[in-house]
Design a protein around this motif. Structure first.
Motif, PDB file in Angstrom:
ATOM      1  N   GLU A 171       0.604  -1.311  -0.184  1.00 30.17           N
ATOM      2  CA  GLU A 171      -0.004  -0.367  -0.012  1.00 30.17           C
ATOM      3  C   GLU A 171       0.797   0.940  -0.082  1.00 30.17           C
ATOM      4  OE1 GLU A 171      -3.042   0.598  -0.185  1.00 30.17           O
ATOM      5  OE2 GLU A 171      -3.603  -1.817  -0.496  1.00 30.17           O
ATOM      6  N   ILE A 172       1.976   1.287   0.266  1.00 25.93           N
ATOM      7  CA  ILE A 172       3.215   2.961   1.076  1.00 25.93           C
ATOM      8  C   ILE A 172       4.328   2.245  -0.149  1.00 25.93           C
ATOM      9  CG2 ILE A 172       2.460   2.322   3.065  1.00 25.93           C
ATOM     10  CD1 ILE A 172       5.487   1.699   3.399  1.00 25.93           C
ATOM     11  N   SER A 173       4.282   1.649  -1.284  1.00 31.07           N
ATOM     12  CA  SER A 173       5.330   1.566  -1.785  1.00 31.07           C
ATOM     13  C   SER A 173       5.806   3.093  -2.950  1.00 31.07           C
ATOM     14  CB  SER A 173       5.020   0.151  -2.904  1.00 31.07           C
ATOM     15  OG  SER A 173       4.480  -0.699  -2.967  1.00 31.07           O
ATOM     16  N   ASP A 174       4.394   3.596  -3.380  1.00 27.29           N
ATOM     17  CA  ASP A 174       4.078   4.151  -4.223  1.00 27.29           C
ATOM     18  C   ASP A 174       3.748   5.330  -3.919  1.00 27.29           C
ATOM     19  OD1 ASP A 174       4.348   2.454  -6.022  1.00 27.29           O
ATOM     20  OD2 ASP A 174       2.022   2.538  -6.606  1.00 27.29           O
ATOM     21  N   LEU A 175       3.733   5.679  -2.049  1.00 30.43           N
ATOM     22  CA  LEU A 175       4.257   7.292  -1.759  1.00 30.43           C
ATOM     23  C   LEU A 175       5.701   7.698  -2.546  1.00 30.43           C
ATOM     24  CD1 LEU A 175       2.541   6.675   2.019  1.00 30.43           C
ATOM     25  CD2 LEU A 175       1.195   7.105   0.033  1.00 30.43           C
ATOM     26  N   GLU A 176       5.045   9.083  -1.843  1.00 29.13           N
ATOM     27  CA  GLU A 176       6.618  10.573  -1.775  1.00 29.13           C
ATOM     28  C   GLU A 176       7.862   9.458  -0.752  1.00 29.13           C
ATOM     29  OE1 GLU A 176       7.081  12.047  -4.033  1.00 29.13           O
ATOM     30  OE2 GLU A 176       5.350  12.148  -4.919  1.00 29.13           O
ATOM     31  N   ILE A 177       8.473  10.339  -1.064  1.00 28.72           N
ATOM     32  CA  ILE A 177       9.736   9.167  -0.891  1.00 28.72           C
ATOM     33  C   ILE A 177       9.841  10.350   1.068  1.00 28.72           C
ATOM     34  CG2 ILE A 177      12.247   9.307   0.253  1.00 28.72           C
ATOM     35  CD1 ILE A 177      11.719   6.726  -1.586  1.00 28.72           C
ATOM     36  N   ASP A 178       9.442  11.486   0.934  1.00 31.99           N
ATOM     37  CA  ASP A 178       9.280  12.003   2.435  1.00 31.99           C
ATOM     38  C   ASP A 178       7.940  11.175   3.240  1.00 31.99           C
ATOM     39  OD1 ASP A 178      11.374  13.788   1.407  1.00 31.99           O
ATOM     40  OD2 ASP A 178       9.818  15.223   1.042  1.00 31.99           O
ATOM     41  N   ASP A 179       6.602  11.253   2.910  1.00 35.00           N
ATOM     42  CA  ASP A 179       5.981  10.227   3.639  1.00 35.00           C
ATOM     43  C   ASP A 179       6.473   8.926   3.729  1.00 35.00           C
ATOM     44  OD1 ASP A 179       3.928  11.860   3.359  1.00 35.00           O
ATOM     45  OD2 ASP A 179       3.182  11.201   0.861  1.00 35.00           O
ATOM     46  N   LEU A 180       6.933   7.955   3.167  1.00 33.01           N
ATOM     47  CA  LEU A 180       8.138   6.814   3.651  1.00 33.01           C
ATOM     48  C   LEU A 180       8.969   6.638   5.159  1.00 33.01           C
ATOM     49  CD1 LEU A 180       9.045   4.908   0.552  1.00 33.01           C
ATOM     50  CD2 LEU A 180       6.620   4.799   1.803  1.00 33.01           C
ATOM     51  N   ILE A 181       9.542   8.107   4.575  1.00 36.01           N
ATOM     52  CA  ILE A 181      10.001   8.688   5.884  1.00 36.01           C
ATOM     53  C   ILE A 181       9.995   8.971   7.287  1.00 36.01           C
ATOM     54  CG2 ILE A 181      12.864  10.229   6.523  1.00 36.01           C
ATOM     55  CD1 ILE A 181      13.029  10.535   4.130  1.00 36.01           C
ATOM     56  N   LYS A 182       8.210   9.722   6.913  1.00 34.26           N
ATOM     57  CA  LYS A 182       7.580   9.606   8.097  1.00 34.26           C
ATOM     58  C   LYS A 182       7.180   8.372   8.551  1.00 34.26           C
ATOM     59  CE  LYS A 182       6.988  13.080   9.236  1.00 34.26           C
ATOM     60  NZ  LYS A 182       7.690  13.883  10.904  1.00 34.26           N
ATOM     61  N   ILE A 183       6.802   7.992   7.839  1.00 33.61           N
ATOM     62  CA  ILE A 183       5.792   6.454   8.822  1.00 33.61           C
ATOM     63  C   ILE A 183       7.291   5.974   9.078  1.00 33.61           C
ATOM     64  CG2 ILE A 183       5.355   4.025   8.158  1.00 33.61           C
ATOM     65  CD1 ILE A 183       3.770   5.512   5.614  1.00 33.61           C
ATOM     66  N   LEU A 184       8.554   5.631   8.620  1.00 31.41           N
ATOM     67  CA  LEU A 184       9.568   4.679   9.339  1.00 31.41           C
ATOM     68  C   LEU A 184      10.440   5.570  10.744  1.00 31.41           C
ATOM     69  CD1 LEU A 184      12.288   4.010   6.800  1.00 31.41           C
ATOM     70  CD2 LEU A 184      10.332   2.519   7.673  1.00 31.41           C
ATOM     71  N   VAL A 185      10.092   6.669  11.024  1.00 31.29           N
ATOM     72  CA  VAL A 185      10.192   7.349  12.148  1.00 31.29           C
ATOM     73  C   VAL A 185       9.026   7.591  13.256  1.00 31.29           C
ATOM     74  CG1 VAL A 185      10.316  10.459  12.678  1.00 31.29           C
ATOM     75  CG2 VAL A 185      11.879   9.361  10.675  1.00 31.29           C
ATOM     76  N   VAL A 186       7.701   8.061  12.761  1.00 33.52           N
ATOM     77  CA  VAL A 186       7.178   7.541  14.201  1.00 33.52           C
ATOM     78  C   VAL A 186       6.259   6.195  14.235  1.00 33.52           C
ATOM     79  CG1 VAL A 186       5.256   9.964  12.977  1.00 33.52           C
ATOM     80  CG2 VAL A 186       4.509   7.337  11.807  1.00 33.52           C
ATOM     81  N   THR A 187       6.556   4.935  13.285  1.00 33.94           N
ATOM     82  CA  THR A 187       5.714   3.886  13.552  1.00 33.94           C
ATOM     83  C   THR A 187       7.178   3.269  14.682  1.00 33.94           C
ATOM     84  OG1 THR A 187       7.105   3.254  11.562  1.00 33.94           O
ATOM     85  CG2 THR A 187       4.625   3.714  11.494  1.00 33.94           C
ATOM     86  N   PRO A 188       6.769   2.026  15.733  1.00 35.97           N
ATOM     87  CA  PRO A 188       7.663   1.472  16.427  1.00 35.97           C
ATOM     88  C   PRO A 188       8.888   0.538  15.452  1.00 35.97           C
ATOM     89  CG  PRO A 188       5.369   0.446  16.940  1.00 35.97           C
ATOM     90  CD  PRO A 188       5.338   2.074  16.174  1.00 35.97           C
ATOM     91  N   LYS A 189       9.700   0.205  15.878  1.00 44.54           N
ATOM     92  CA  LYS A 189      10.913  -0.538  15.075  1.00 44.54           C
ATOM     93  C   LYS A 189      10.356  -2.034  15.071  1.00 44.54           C
ATOM     94  CE  LYS A 189      15.576  -2.006  15.351  1.00 44.54           C
ATOM     95  NZ  LYS A 189      17.137  -1.782  16.044  1.00 44.54           N
TER      96      LYS A 189
END
Length: 447
Positions: free
Chosen positions: A34-52
């Motif tokens: 679902e997220i692979s087509d998102l903008e890179i900035d959005d992917l970075i935000k997801i990686l930052v706000v979700t737990p490891k």
């Protein structure tokens, strides 16, 4: 239902708790899809706000190009969080492909201990076990009770890549044993690790080749392999998902080598035209040069062809049969070298086996060739039929033996058997089968 639009909406509203809650309801592959087509900035935000536990698995399943673009695009404020939320082996894999300046920039914006750890990981050769390992694993002490060990598992398990296997060390931090999580869960709380751990350890040295790690994991049917240094201290683990990548690379390399293609990186579609041509041309040139000897043989026996022109019609059949027989033997031996650890000491066994196989093939192919020449056009004299049949039978034997032994010769010369044997065997058999073909004709036909 999870969707790209829903994810973007939650990111825009900064409703990160709800995003995490919804991600928890789906498996990693669905999230990545679902997220692979998102903008890179959005992917970075997801990686930052979700737990490891979420971000690390999501990142691990991105295409490598996406991973690299993320690390090329991280802003200063997000660097430390990204490093905290991903597994070390996934980070190192990307760092190795970045420019030195970009690596320096990223490492300068994380805490000192983490920076020193990554600087050490980046010193290992790119094809070594050290470059493949992760340092996110569970360490226990041999003097721990099961109760103390489970407390450590709960603390360390939040960032560990694998929790099913735990590694036991002594006071010198040397690896002295392993224990499964299920044994800790179902054992008595007062039991001691030193009395219950598995003391027979299979490990790989940090500077050993990744292919050695692959071989050990295949041989002992392991899902995780500990990595140790020269002092037998555990410094990381290699997991099955990473070793599968190595296996894929090894298989791809062997397939390319057997087709006479030099080492290439990346997929077929993404590879540049010039890069692809450069990978193919070396062995094409070598084969073109060796084909000169085939021409010499044909030229030498041109008078024989002039006397019995029908011989020319069956040259392709003879060369094709012997060449295919040699290729079959080469493929089987190369595969056995990779899988069954076949080596130079097995030369006599290979020769004997190929000789025995050849006897069966010679009888079957000899009868088939004789019937084919006798029954089907063009109609030819019996002595010519016997000459062609004999040459095919002899060439078949030579092809099997040469095809079986050429990979061993490559090993003796310290060359890659797949890269050396497969491209050469066809040309060698073209020359040898032609010589056999015309020698049989001269002897049986008196030309």
């Amino acid at each position: 239902m999870l969707s790209k639009e829903r994810i973007l909406s939650l990111l825009k509203s900064q409703n990160y708790d709800q995003l995490i809650y919804e991600f928890d309801e789906y498996n990693t592959f669905t999230i990545v899809e679902e997220i692979s087509d998102l903008e890179i900035d959005d992917l970075i935000k997801i990686l930052v706000v979700t737990p490891k536990i979420i971000s690390a698995d999501v990142f691990a399943n991105f295409d490598f190009e996406v991973k690299q673009e993320i690390f090329e695009s991280i802003k200063k404020a997000d660097i430390e969080k990204i490093f905290e939320h991903l597994f070390t082996d996934d980070i190192v894999e990307v760092l190795l492909e970045l420019s030195p300046n970009r690596i320096r920039f990223l490492l300068d914006h994380i805490d000192k201990d983490t920076r020193l750890a990554f600087e050490e990981l980046l010193t290992y050769p790119i094809d070594s076990a050290g470059a493949l390992m992760t340092t996110d694993y569970i360490r226990l002490h041999e003097d721990d009770t099961f109760s103390e060990a489970l407390d450590k598992v709960k603390r360390q398990g939040r960032i560990a890549e694998i929790v099913t296997d735990c590694y036991v060390i002594n006071d010198q931090e040397q690896l002295v044993g392993t224990i499964k999580l299920k044994d800790l869960l179902f054992g008595d709380a007062t039991d001691m690790l030193i009395d219950s751990m598995e003391g027979s350890i299979v490990s790989v040295h940090v500077e050993q080749d990744q292919s050695d790690a692959l071989e050990l994991m295949q041989k002992y049917d392991l899902l995780v392999l500990p990595v140790v240094n020269e002092d037998e201290k555990i410094i990381g683990i290699i997991t099955i998902d990473d070793i599968i990548d190595v296996l894929e690379q090894e298989v791809t390399h062997d397939v390319h080598s057997m087709a006479g293609i030099t080492k290439v990186e990346g997929s077929y579609i993404d590879m540049g035209i010039l890069e692809m041509a450069k990978a193919r041309i070396p062995w094409l040139l070598i084969i073109m040069v060796t084909a000169f000897f085939t021409e010499l043989v044909l030229d030498h026996f041109s008078m024989e062809l002039a006397v019995v022109p029908v011989l020319a019609a069956f040259i392709p059949m003879t060369m094709g049969t012997s060449g295919n027989a040699a290729n079959q033997a080469t493929v089987m031996v190369v595969r056995s070298i990779a899988v069954d650890n076949l080596s130079m000491k097995d030369t006599a066994k290979i020769f004997l086996k190929e000789t025995q196989v050849s006897l069966y093939l010679m009888v079957i192919m000899g009868i088939a060739t004789f019937i084919r020449l006798l029954v089907f056009p063009p109609m030819i004299m019996l002595d010519v039929i016997l000459s062609i049949t004999l040459s095919i039978v002899i060439s078949l034997y030579i092809g099997n033996v040469i095809g079986g032994l050429l990979p061993i010769v490559a090993l003796r010369l310290k060359q890659d058997p797949a890269a050396m044997a497969a491209p050469l065997v066809t040309n060698i058999m073209d020359i040898s089968s032609l010589l056999v073909y015309f020698i049989c004709a001269k002897l049986l036909l008196g030309i």
